[in-house]
Design a protein around this motif. Structure first.
Motif, PDB file in Angstrom:
ATOM      1  N   GLU A 153       0.834  -1.213   0.000  1.00  0.00           N
ATOM      2  CA  GLU A 153       0.000   0.000   0.000  1.00  0.00           C
ATOM      3  C   GLU A 153       0.863   1.256   0.000  1.00  0.00           C
ATOM      4  O   GLU A 153       0.364   2.353  -0.230  1.00  0.00           O
ATOM      5  CB  GLU A 153      -0.910  -0.002   1.228  1.00  0.00           C
ATOM      6  CG  GLU A 153      -2.045  -1.012   1.088  1.00  0.00           C
ATOM      7  CD  GLU A 153      -2.911  -1.106   2.338  1.00  0.00           C
ATOM      8  OE1 GLU A 153      -2.496  -0.599   3.396  1.00  0.00           O
ATOM      9  OE2 GLU A 153      -3.995  -1.697   2.231  1.00  0.00           O
ATOM     10  N   ASP A 154       2.154   1.112   0.303  1.00  0.00           N
ATOM     11  CA  ASP A 154       3.068   2.256   0.271  1.00  0.00           C
ATOM     12  C   ASP A 154       3.799   2.348  -1.067  1.00  0.00           C
ATOM     13  O   ASP A 154       4.746   3.122  -1.204  1.00  0.00           O
ATOM     14  CB  ASP A 154       4.095   2.139   1.401  1.00  0.00           C
ATOM     15  CG  ASP A 154       3.434   2.294   2.760  1.00  0.00           C
ATOM     16  OD1 ASP A 154       2.442   3.043   2.839  1.00  0.00           O
ATOM     17  OD2 ASP A 154       3.889   1.655   3.723  1.00  0.00           O
ATOM     18  N   GLY A 172       1.472 -10.153   5.297  1.00  0.00           N
ATOM     19  CA  GLY A 172       0.425  -9.579   4.457  1.00  0.00           C
ATOM     20  C   GLY A 172      -0.065  -8.229   4.956  1.00  0.00           C
ATOM     21  O   GLY A 172      -0.832  -7.539   4.288  1.00  0.00           O
ATOM     22  N   GLU A 173       0.404  -7.845   6.129  1.00  0.00           N
ATOM     23  CA  GLU A 173       0.030  -6.559   6.723  1.00  0.00           C
ATOM     24  C   GLU A 173       0.528  -5.400   5.845  1.00  0.00           C
ATOM     25  O   GLU A 173       1.699  -5.390   5.473  1.00  0.00           O
ATOM     26  CB  GLU A 173       0.692  -6.453   8.103  1.00  0.00           C
ATOM     27  CG  GLU A 173       0.196  -5.324   8.940  1.00  0.00           C
ATOM     28  CD  GLU A 173      -0.869  -5.803   9.932  1.00  0.00           C
ATOM     29  OE1 GLU A 173      -1.355  -4.976  10.663  1.00  0.00           O
ATOM     30  OE2 GLU A 173      -1.190  -7.015   9.938  1.00  0.00           O
ATOM     31  N   GLY A 174      -0.332  -4.473   5.503  1.00  0.00           N
ATOM     32  CA  GLY A 174       0.101  -3.332   4.699  1.00  0.00           C
ATOM     33  C   GLY A 174       0.199  -3.634   3.217  1.00  0.00           C
ATOM     34  O   GLY A 174       0.592  -2.782   2.424  1.00  0.00           O
ATOM     35  N   MET A 175      -0.135  -4.875   2.836  1.00  0.00           N
ATOM     36  CA  MET A 175      -0.133  -5.221   1.410  1.00  0.00           C
ATOM     37  C   MET A 175      -1.492  -4.854   0.802  1.00  0.00           C
ATOM     38  O   MET A 175      -2.516  -4.859   1.498  1.00  0.00           O
ATOM     39  CB  MET A 175       0.120  -6.715   1.219  1.00  0.00           C
ATOM     40  CG  MET A 175       1.495  -7.171   1.650  1.00  0.00           C
ATOM     41  SD  MET A 175       2.786  -6.562   0.553  1.00  0.00           S
ATOM     42  CE  MET A 175       4.236  -7.273   1.329  1.00  0.00           C
ATOM     43  N   ILE A 176      -1.486  -4.581  -0.501  1.00  0.00           N
ATOM     44  CA  ILE A 176      -2.727  -4.242  -1.197  1.00  0.00           C
ATOM     45  C   ILE A 176      -3.649  -5.462  -1.166  1.00  0.00           C
ATOM     46  O   ILE A 176      -3.212  -6.584  -1.425  1.00  0.00           O
ATOM     47  CB  ILE A 176      -2.440  -3.850  -2.658  1.00  0.00           C
ATOM     48  CG1 ILE A 176      -1.541  -2.607  -2.715  1.00  0.00           C
ATOM     49  CG2 ILE A 176      -3.736  -3.609  -3.436  1.00  0.00           C
ATOM     50  CD1 ILE A 176      -0.967  -2.307  -4.096  1.00  0.00           C
ATOM     51  N   SER A 177      -4.899  -5.213  -0.839  1.00  0.00           N
ATOM     52  CA  SER A 177      -5.871  -6.295  -0.804  1.00  0.00           C
ATOM     53  C   SER A 177      -7.053  -5.846  -1.651  1.00  0.00           C
ATOM     54  O   SER A 177      -7.663  -4.810  -1.367  1.00  0.00           O
ATOM     55  CB  SER A 177      -6.293  -6.516   0.652  1.00  0.00           C
ATOM     56  OG  SER A 177      -6.707  -7.833   0.844  1.00  0.00           O
ATOM     57  N   ASP A 178      -7.344  -6.585  -2.713  1.00  0.00           N
ATOM     58  CA  ASP A 178      -8.471  -6.206  -3.567  1.00  0.00           C
ATOM     59  C   ASP A 178      -9.076  -7.457  -4.173  1.00  0.00           C
ATOM     60  O   ASP A 178      -8.706  -8.572  -3.784  1.00  0.00           O
ATOM     61  CB  ASP A 178      -8.030  -5.200  -4.654  1.00  0.00           C
ATOM     62  CG  ASP A 178      -6.905  -5.740  -5.517  1.00  0.00           C
ATOM     63  OD1 ASP A 178      -6.747  -6.982  -5.581  1.00  0.00           O
ATOM     64  OD2 ASP A 178      -6.182  -4.944  -6.134  1.00  0.00           O
TER      65      ASP A 178
END
Lengths: 161, 262
Positions: free
Chosen positions: B203-204, B232-238
Protein backbone atom coordinates in the motif's frame (compact mmCIF):
# COMPACT_ATOMS: atom_id res chain seq x y z
CA UNK A 1 -8.98 27.03 -30.31
CA UNK A 2 -5.65 25.90 -31.66
CA UNK A 3 -5.33 24.71 -35.22
CA UNK A 4 -3.60 21.43 -35.99
CA UNK A 5 -2.24 20.24 -39.27
CA UNK A 6 -1.01 16.78 -40.09
CA UNK A 7 -0.83 14.39 -43.00
CA UNK A 8 -3.61 11.83 -42.94
CA UNK A 9 -3.44 8.95 -45.41
CA UNK A 10 -0.99 10.90 -47.52
CA UNK A 11 -3.07 14.06 -47.75
CA UNK A 12 -2.68 17.28 -45.78
CA UNK A 13 -5.38 17.73 -43.15
CA UNK A 14 -6.03 20.56 -40.77
CA UNK A 15 -8.69 21.80 -38.44
CA UNK A 16 -9.55 23.56 -35.22
CA UNK A 17 -9.35 21.45 -32.09
CA UNK A 18 -9.80 21.92 -28.39
CA UNK A 19 -7.00 20.90 -26.05
CA UNK A 20 -9.07 17.89 -25.05
CA UNK A 21 -9.93 16.78 -28.61
CA UNK A 22 -8.71 13.23 -29.03
CA UNK A 23 -6.99 12.17 -32.23
CA UNK A 24 -9.82 9.73 -32.91
CA UNK A 25 -12.40 12.52 -32.55
CA UNK A 26 -10.47 14.66 -35.01
CA UNK A 27 -10.26 11.79 -37.50
CA UNK A 28 -13.89 10.77 -37.20
CA UNK A 29 -15.69 14.05 -36.58
CA UNK A 30 -13.56 16.67 -38.31
CA UNK A 31 -12.26 14.60 -41.22
CA UNK A 32 -15.18 12.18 -41.51
CA UNK A 33 -12.87 9.16 -41.42
CA UNK A 34 -15.22 6.90 -39.51
CA UNK A 35 -13.38 3.69 -40.32
CA UNK A 36 -11.44 4.09 -37.08
CA UNK A 37 -13.73 2.88 -34.32
CA UNK A 38 -14.11 3.85 -30.69
CA UNK A 39 -14.77 0.71 -28.70
CA UNK A 40 -14.02 1.22 -25.05
CA UNK A 41 -12.67 4.79 -25.11
CA UNK A 42 -10.31 3.74 -22.31
CA UNK A 43 -7.27 2.39 -24.21
CA UNK A 44 -8.12 -1.23 -23.51
CA UNK A 45 -9.74 -2.56 -26.69
CA UNK A 46 -7.63 -1.31 -29.59
CA UNK A 47 -10.51 -0.71 -32.04
CA UNK A 48 -9.10 2.82 -32.50
CA UNK A 49 -5.55 1.81 -33.46
CA UNK A 50 -4.04 4.00 -36.19
CA UNK A 51 -0.43 4.60 -37.20
CA UNK A 52 1.28 7.82 -36.16
CA UNK A 53 4.67 8.24 -37.81
CA UNK A 54 4.61 4.54 -38.57
CA UNK A 55 3.84 3.42 -35.03
CA UNK A 56 0.59 1.80 -33.89
CA UNK A 57 -1.12 3.96 -31.27
CA UNK A 58 -4.52 4.07 -29.65
CA UNK A 59 -6.07 7.18 -31.12
CA UNK A 60 -8.50 7.44 -28.19
CA UNK A 61 -5.53 7.97 -25.90
CA UNK A 62 -3.67 10.69 -27.73
CA UNK A 63 -4.68 14.31 -28.19
CA UNK A 64 -5.14 15.63 -31.71
CA UNK A 65 -2.88 18.56 -30.86
CA UNK A 66 -0.06 16.11 -30.23
CA UNK A 67 -0.28 14.85 -33.80
CA UNK A 68 0.78 18.25 -35.15
CA UNK A 69 3.02 17.63 -38.14
CA UNK A 70 2.65 13.87 -37.90
CA UNK A 71 2.01 11.29 -40.61
CA UNK A 72 -1.20 9.53 -39.65
CA UNK A 73 -2.46 6.41 -41.37
CA UNK A 74 -5.92 4.98 -40.84
CA UNK A 75 -7.81 1.93 -42.07
CA UNK A 76 -9.11 4.00 -45.00
CA UNK A 77 -5.62 4.00 -46.50
CA UNK A 78 -5.27 0.24 -46.62
CA UNK A 79 -7.29 -0.69 -49.70
CA UNK A 80 -6.30 0.56 -53.17
CA UNK A 81 -8.32 3.48 -54.56
CA UNK A 82 -10.10 1.03 -56.87
CA UNK A 83 -11.28 -0.97 -53.86
CA UNK A 84 -8.74 -3.79 -54.13
CA UNK A 85 -8.20 -4.96 -50.58
CA UNK A 86 -4.83 -4.76 -48.85
CA UNK A 87 -3.32 -8.26 -48.48
CA UNK A 88 -4.09 -8.18 -44.73
CA UNK A 89 -7.72 -7.26 -45.41
CA UNK A 90 -7.97 -9.92 -48.12
CA UNK A 91 -6.59 -12.50 -45.68
CA UNK A 92 -9.14 -11.46 -43.03
CA UNK A 93 -11.86 -12.06 -45.64
CA UNK A 94 -10.42 -15.36 -46.87
CA UNK A 95 -9.90 -16.78 -43.37
CA UNK A 96 -13.05 -15.38 -41.80
CA UNK A 97 -11.06 -13.10 -39.51
CA UNK A 98 -14.07 -10.95 -38.72
CA UNK A 99 -17.50 -11.60 -37.36
CA UNK A 100 -19.30 -8.40 -36.34
CA UNK A 101 -16.34 -6.41 -37.69
CA UNK A 102 -16.24 -3.75 -35.01
CA UNK A 103 -12.70 -4.52 -33.86
CA UNK A 104 -11.45 -5.13 -37.40
CA UNK A 105 -10.03 -1.66 -38.21
CA UNK A 106 -7.83 -1.83 -35.12
CA UNK A 107 -6.93 -5.46 -35.74
CA UNK A 108 -5.85 -4.71 -39.32
CA UNK A 109 -3.82 -1.65 -38.30
CA UNK A 110 -2.12 -3.56 -35.48
CA UNK A 111 -1.42 -6.44 -37.86
CA UNK A 112 0.09 -4.01 -40.38
CA UNK A 113 2.34 -2.53 -37.68
CA UNK A 114 3.41 -6.02 -36.60
CA UNK A 115 4.24 -7.17 -40.13
CA UNK A 116 6.18 -3.96 -40.78
CA UNK A 117 8.52 -4.72 -37.90
CA UNK A 118 8.37 -8.53 -38.05
CA UNK A 119 7.46 -9.76 -41.57
CA UNK A 120 7.24 -13.46 -40.60
CA UNK A 121 5.87 -13.60 -37.05
CA UNK A 122 5.14 -16.89 -35.32
CA UNK A 123 1.64 -17.65 -34.10
CA UNK A 124 2.78 -16.87 -30.55
CA UNK A 125 4.27 -13.54 -31.62
CA UNK A 126 1.02 -12.59 -33.35
CA UNK A 127 -1.03 -13.44 -30.27
CA UNK A 128 1.34 -11.44 -28.08
CA UNK A 129 1.25 -8.43 -30.39
CA UNK A 130 -2.54 -8.43 -30.35
CA UNK A 131 -2.64 -8.22 -26.53
CA UNK A 132 -4.12 -4.75 -26.76
CA UNK A 133 -6.77 -5.59 -29.38
CA UNK A 134 -9.94 -7.12 -28.04
CA UNK A 135 -12.52 -8.95 -30.17
CA UNK A 136 -15.79 -9.33 -28.32
CA UNK A 137 -16.93 -12.00 -30.78
CA UNK A 138 -13.80 -13.80 -29.51
CA UNK A 139 -12.77 -14.57 -33.05
CA UNK A 140 -9.07 -14.51 -32.28
CA UNK A 141 -8.28 -17.84 -33.87
CA UNK A 142 -9.15 -16.80 -37.40
CA UNK A 143 -7.66 -13.35 -36.89
CA UNK A 144 -4.33 -14.95 -36.03
CA UNK A 145 -4.70 -17.31 -38.96
CA UNK A 146 -5.43 -14.39 -41.32
CA UNK A 147 -2.34 -12.51 -40.17
CA UNK A 148 -0.18 -15.60 -40.59
CA UNK A 149 -1.60 -16.02 -44.10
CA UNK A 150 -1.06 -12.33 -44.91
CA UNK A 151 2.60 -12.77 -43.98
CA UNK A 152 2.87 -15.50 -46.61
CA UNK A 153 3.13 -18.36 -44.14
CA UNK A 154 1.46 -21.73 -44.27
CA UNK A 155 -1.66 -21.87 -42.14
CA UNK A 156 -2.65 -25.46 -42.90
CA UNK A 157 -1.20 -26.62 -39.56
CA UNK A 158 -3.59 -24.37 -37.66
CA UNK A 159 -6.76 -26.20 -36.79
CA UNK A 160 -10.04 -24.66 -37.90
CA UNK A 161 -11.36 -24.24 -34.37
CA UNK B 1 -13.05 15.45 -19.87
CA UNK B 2 -13.13 18.97 -18.55
CA UNK B 3 -11.73 21.52 -20.98
CA UNK B 4 -8.10 22.59 -20.75
CA UNK B 5 -5.51 24.40 -22.80
CA UNK B 6 -2.71 22.34 -24.29
CA UNK B 7 0.86 23.45 -25.00
CA UNK B 8 3.30 21.49 -27.10
CA UNK B 9 6.71 23.03 -26.49
CA UNK B 10 9.61 21.94 -28.69
CA UNK B 11 12.34 22.66 -26.16
CA UNK B 12 12.90 21.89 -22.52
CA UNK B 13 13.27 25.59 -21.75
CA UNK B 14 9.84 26.31 -23.23
CA UNK B 15 8.36 23.36 -21.35
CA UNK B 16 9.68 24.70 -18.04
CA UNK B 17 8.22 28.12 -18.80
CA UNK B 18 4.86 26.63 -19.79
CA UNK B 19 4.72 24.56 -16.60
CA UNK B 20 5.12 27.77 -14.62
CA UNK B 21 1.54 28.70 -15.50
CA UNK B 22 -1.13 28.27 -12.87
CA UNK B 23 -2.58 24.75 -12.60
CA UNK B 24 -0.36 23.48 -15.39
CA UNK B 25 0.48 19.80 -15.51
CA UNK B 26 3.01 17.88 -17.59
CA UNK B 27 1.73 15.29 -20.06
CA UNK B 28 4.11 12.44 -20.89
CA UNK B 29 2.77 9.73 -23.17
CA UNK B 30 -0.69 10.15 -21.67
CA UNK B 31 -1.40 6.44 -21.28
CA UNK B 32 -2.38 6.96 -17.65
CA UNK B 33 -3.21 10.66 -17.57
CA UNK B 34 -5.63 10.70 -20.51
CA UNK B 35 -7.80 7.89 -19.06
CA UNK B 36 -7.68 9.73 -15.71
CA UNK B 37 -8.82 12.95 -17.40
CA UNK B 38 -11.67 11.09 -19.08
CA UNK B 39 -12.82 9.87 -15.70
CA UNK B 40 -12.52 13.41 -14.36
CA UNK B 41 -10.03 12.24 -11.77
CA UNK B 42 -7.80 15.13 -12.82
CA UNK B 43 -8.78 18.59 -13.99
CA UNK B 44 -5.71 20.66 -14.90
CA UNK B 45 -6.29 24.07 -16.48
CA UNK B 46 -3.37 23.52 -18.81
CA UNK B 47 -1.47 20.50 -20.05
CA UNK B 48 2.09 20.79 -21.24
CA UNK B 49 2.73 17.92 -23.66
CA UNK B 50 6.35 16.80 -23.49
CA UNK B 51 6.14 14.59 -26.59
CA UNK B 52 7.68 17.29 -28.79
CA UNK B 53 10.74 17.84 -26.60
CA UNK B 54 13.55 16.01 -28.42
CA UNK B 55 16.11 16.84 -25.71
CA UNK B 56 14.57 14.37 -23.26
CA UNK B 57 14.35 11.43 -25.66
CA UNK B 58 16.87 8.73 -26.42
CA UNK B 59 19.28 6.29 -24.83
CA UNK B 60 22.99 6.82 -24.27
CA UNK B 61 25.84 5.37 -22.24
CA UNK B 62 27.11 7.70 -19.54
CA UNK B 63 30.75 8.39 -18.77
CA UNK B 64 30.57 6.01 -15.78
CA UNK B 65 29.06 3.23 -17.93
CA UNK B 66 25.53 3.86 -16.71
CA UNK B 67 22.67 3.37 -19.15
CA UNK B 68 21.02 6.79 -19.43
CA UNK B 69 17.46 6.97 -20.71
CA UNK B 70 15.77 10.26 -21.52
CA UNK B 71 12.58 10.89 -19.56
CA UNK B 72 10.55 11.20 -22.78
CA UNK B 73 11.73 7.87 -24.17
CA UNK B 74 8.89 5.45 -24.89
CA UNK B 75 8.67 1.92 -23.52
CA UNK B 76 9.00 0.59 -27.09
CA UNK B 77 12.22 2.56 -27.56
CA UNK B 78 13.62 1.20 -24.29
CA UNK B 79 12.59 -2.34 -25.23
CA UNK B 80 14.45 -1.98 -28.54
CA UNK B 81 17.38 0.15 -27.43
CA UNK B 82 18.38 -0.85 -23.90
CA UNK B 83 20.32 -3.94 -24.96
CA UNK B 84 23.12 -2.99 -22.56
CA UNK B 85 20.72 -3.77 -19.70
CA UNK B 86 18.70 -6.77 -20.94
CA UNK B 87 16.49 -7.12 -17.83
CA UNK B 88 15.39 -3.50 -18.21
CA UNK B 89 14.70 -3.92 -21.94
CA UNK B 90 12.66 -7.04 -21.16
CA UNK B 91 10.66 -5.18 -18.52
CA UNK B 92 9.84 -2.38 -20.96
CA UNK B 93 8.79 -4.93 -23.59
CA UNK B 94 6.06 -6.25 -21.28
CA UNK B 95 4.45 -3.01 -20.15
CA UNK B 96 0.84 -2.72 -21.36
CA UNK B 97 0.50 -3.65 -25.04
CA UNK B 98 2.40 -2.58 -28.20
CA UNK B 99 0.29 0.54 -28.84
CA UNK B 100 0.61 1.67 -25.22
CA UNK B 101 4.38 1.09 -25.39
CA UNK B 102 4.58 3.35 -28.45
CA UNK B 103 3.25 6.30 -26.41
CA UNK B 104 3.99 5.71 -22.73
CA UNK B 105 7.28 7.09 -21.42
CA UNK B 106 9.65 6.19 -18.60
CA UNK B 107 9.49 9.70 -17.16
CA UNK B 108 5.71 9.68 -17.17
CA UNK B 109 5.56 6.29 -15.48
CA UNK B 110 7.98 7.33 -12.74
CA UNK B 111 6.34 10.69 -12.10
CA UNK B 112 2.97 8.93 -11.73
CA UNK B 113 4.42 6.21 -9.46
CA UNK B 114 1.49 3.86 -9.81
CA UNK B 115 1.86 1.27 -7.02
CA UNK B 116 1.60 -1.51 -9.64
CA UNK B 117 3.79 -0.02 -12.38
CA UNK B 118 6.90 -1.86 -13.55
CA UNK B 119 9.50 0.90 -13.94
CA UNK B 120 9.61 1.94 -10.26
CA UNK B 121 10.85 -1.58 -9.41
CA UNK B 122 13.66 -1.33 -11.98
CA UNK B 123 14.70 2.13 -10.81
CA UNK B 124 14.72 1.19 -7.13
CA UNK B 125 16.44 -2.19 -7.63
CA UNK B 126 19.10 -0.58 -9.82
CA UNK B 127 19.78 2.28 -7.42
CA UNK B 128 19.23 4.50 -10.45
CA UNK B 129 19.46 8.27 -10.41
CA UNK B 130 16.46 10.31 -11.53
CA UNK B 131 17.67 13.49 -13.18
CA UNK B 132 15.23 16.39 -13.32
CA UNK B 133 15.24 19.97 -14.50
CA UNK B 134 16.26 20.96 -10.94
CA UNK B 135 18.43 18.21 -9.47
CA UNK B 136 19.59 14.61 -9.34
CA UNK B 137 17.55 12.32 -7.09
CA UNK B 138 18.68 8.92 -5.81
CA UNK B 139 16.10 6.16 -6.35
CA UNK B 140 15.94 5.58 -2.59
CA UNK B 141 14.77 9.18 -2.11
CA UNK B 142 12.49 9.46 -5.14
CA UNK B 143 9.45 7.31 -4.30
CA UNK B 144 7.26 8.53 -1.46
CA UNK B 145 4.33 6.12 -1.50
CA UNK B 146 1.39 5.39 -3.75
CA UNK B 147 1.18 7.93 -6.63
CA UNK B 148 3.58 10.18 -4.72
CA UNK B 149 7.16 11.16 -5.47
CA UNK B 150 9.57 13.81 -4.33
CA UNK B 151 9.03 15.73 -7.58
CA UNK B 152 7.94 19.32 -7.14
CA UNK B 153 5.43 21.23 -9.25
CA UNK B 154 6.86 21.99 -12.66
CA UNK B 155 9.83 19.65 -12.25
CA UNK B 156 10.44 17.45 -15.32
CA UNK B 157 12.29 14.13 -15.38
CA UNK B 158 14.92 14.63 -18.06
CA UNK B 159 16.89 11.40 -17.69
CA UNK B 160 17.15 8.23 -15.64
CA UNK B 161 20.64 6.82 -15.11
CA UNK B 162 20.84 3.08 -14.47
CA UNK B 163 24.08 1.52 -13.24
CA UNK B 164 24.25 -1.74 -15.21
CA UNK B 165 24.26 -4.77 -12.87
CA UNK B 166 26.25 -7.99 -13.24
CA UNK B 167 23.01 -9.96 -13.26
CA UNK B 168 19.38 -8.94 -13.09
CA UNK B 169 15.87 -10.15 -13.77
CA UNK B 170 12.33 -8.88 -13.44
CA UNK B 171 9.46 -11.23 -12.78
CA UNK B 172 5.97 -9.88 -13.23
CA UNK B 173 2.85 -11.71 -12.13
CA UNK B 174 0.48 -9.98 -14.44
CA UNK B 175 -3.03 -8.87 -13.61
CA UNK B 176 -4.38 -10.02 -16.97
CA UNK B 177 -7.02 -7.34 -17.49
CA UNK B 178 -4.89 -4.29 -16.76
CA UNK B 179 -1.51 -5.89 -17.57
CA UNK B 180 -0.10 -4.08 -14.55
CA UNK B 181 1.85 -6.14 -12.04
CA UNK B 182 -0.27 -7.92 -9.46
CA UNK B 183 3.19 -8.39 -8.01
CA UNK B 184 6.48 -7.64 -9.75
CA UNK B 185 9.96 -8.25 -8.36
CA UNK B 186 13.16 -6.82 -9.80
CA UNK B 187 16.41 -8.37 -8.58
CA UNK B 188 19.75 -6.77 -9.48
CA UNK B 189 23.17 -8.07 -8.46
CA UNK B 190 26.00 -5.54 -8.29
CA UNK B 191 29.61 -5.98 -7.19
CA UNK B 192 28.74 -4.40 -3.83
CA UNK B 193 25.53 -6.33 -3.17
CA UNK B 194 22.09 -7.33 -4.33
CA UNK B 195 19.02 -5.08 -4.46
CA UNK B 196 15.46 -6.40 -4.54
CA UNK B 197 12.55 -4.08 -5.33
CA UNK B 198 8.89 -5.05 -5.20
CA UNK B 199 6.01 -3.39 -7.03
CA UNK B 200 2.28 -4.13 -7.04
CA UNK B 201 2.23 -5.44 -3.49
CA UNK B 202 2.49 -2.71 -0.87
CA UNK B 203 0.00 0.00 0.00
CA UNK B 204 3.07 2.26 0.27
CA UNK B 205 4.06 1.58 -3.35
CA UNK B 206 7.38 0.19 -4.50
CA UNK B 207 9.71 -0.98 -1.71
CA UNK B 208 12.98 -2.82 -1.13
CA UNK B 209 12.88 -6.23 0.51
CA UNK B 210 15.93 -5.82 2.71
CA UNK B 211 15.94 -9.34 4.23
CA UNK B 212 16.07 -10.88 0.77
CA UNK B 213 18.80 -8.44 -0.24
CA UNK B 214 20.95 -9.46 2.74
CA UNK B 215 20.47 -13.17 2.06
CA UNK B 216 21.13 -12.83 -1.68
CA UNK B 217 24.18 -10.64 -1.15
CA UNK B 218 25.74 -13.57 0.75
CA UNK B 219 24.59 -16.26 -1.67
CA UNK B 220 22.95 -15.33 -4.98
CA UNK B 221 20.83 -18.45 -5.35
CA UNK B 222 17.10 -19.17 -4.96
CA UNK B 223 17.91 -21.42 -1.99
CA UNK B 224 19.24 -18.44 -0.04
CA UNK B 225 15.66 -17.18 0.22
CA UNK B 226 14.41 -20.30 2.00
CA UNK B 227 12.44 -19.46 5.11
CA UNK B 228 12.12 -15.78 4.23
CA UNK B 229 8.62 -14.39 3.99
CA UNK B 230 6.78 -11.08 4.20
CA UNK B 231 3.71 -10.30 6.23
CA UNK B 232 0.43 -9.58 4.46
CA UNK B 233 0.03 -6.56 6.72
CA UNK B 234 0.10 -3.33 4.70
CA UNK B 235 -0.13 -5.22 1.41
CA UNK B 236 -2.73 -4.24 -1.20
CA UNK B 237 -5.87 -6.30 -0.80
CA UNK B 238 -8.47 -6.21 -3.57
CA UNK B 239 -10.66 -8.48 -5.66
CA UNK B 240 -7.60 -9.71 -7.53
CA UNK B 241 -5.82 -10.97 -4.44
CA UNK B 242 -5.59 -10.60 -0.69
CA UNK B 243 -2.65 -9.03 1.13
CA UNK B 244 -1.49 -12.47 2.25
CA UNK B 245 -1.64 -13.73 -1.33
CA UNK B 246 0.45 -10.82 -2.54
CA UNK B 247 2.97 -11.33 0.27
CA UNK B 248 3.28 -14.97 -0.75
CA UNK B 249 3.71 -13.99 -4.41
CA UNK B 250 6.57 -11.64 -3.54
CA UNK B 251 8.63 -14.55 -2.23
CA UNK B 252 7.71 -16.73 -5.23
CA UNK B 253 8.54 -14.04 -7.79
CA UNK B 254 11.81 -13.22 -6.01
CA UNK B 255 12.92 -16.85 -6.19
CA UNK B 256 11.98 -16.98 -9.87
CA UNK B 257 13.86 -13.76 -10.60
CA UNK B 258 17.02 -15.05 -8.92
CA UNK B 259 16.76 -18.36 -10.78
CA UNK B 260 16.21 -16.59 -14.11
CA UNK B 261 19.08 -14.14 -13.50
CA UNK B 262 21.37 -17.16 -13.12
Amino acid sequence: MPEVSMTVNGKPAKGQVEGRTLLVEFLRESLGLTGTHVGCDSSQCGACVVHVNGRAVKSCTMFAAEAEGAEVRTIESMAEPDGTLHPIQAAFQAHHGLQCGFCTPGMVMSAAALLAENPKPSEAEIREYLEGNICRCTGYHNIVKAILAASGQDVSAIAAE
Amino acid sequence: MYAFEIDRPATLADAITALGAEEAQALGGGQTLIPALKQRLAAPARLVALSGVAEIKGIRTGADGALCIGGGTTHAEVAAGAGAYPALAALAARIGDPAVRNRGTIGGSLANNDPSACYPAAVLASGATVVTTNREIAADDFFEGMFTTTLEDGEIITEVRFPVPEKANYQKFEQPASRFALVGVFVAKYADGVRVAVTGASEDGVFRWSEAEAALSKDFAPGALEGLSLSGEGMISDLHGSGDYRAHLVAVMTRRAVAAAG
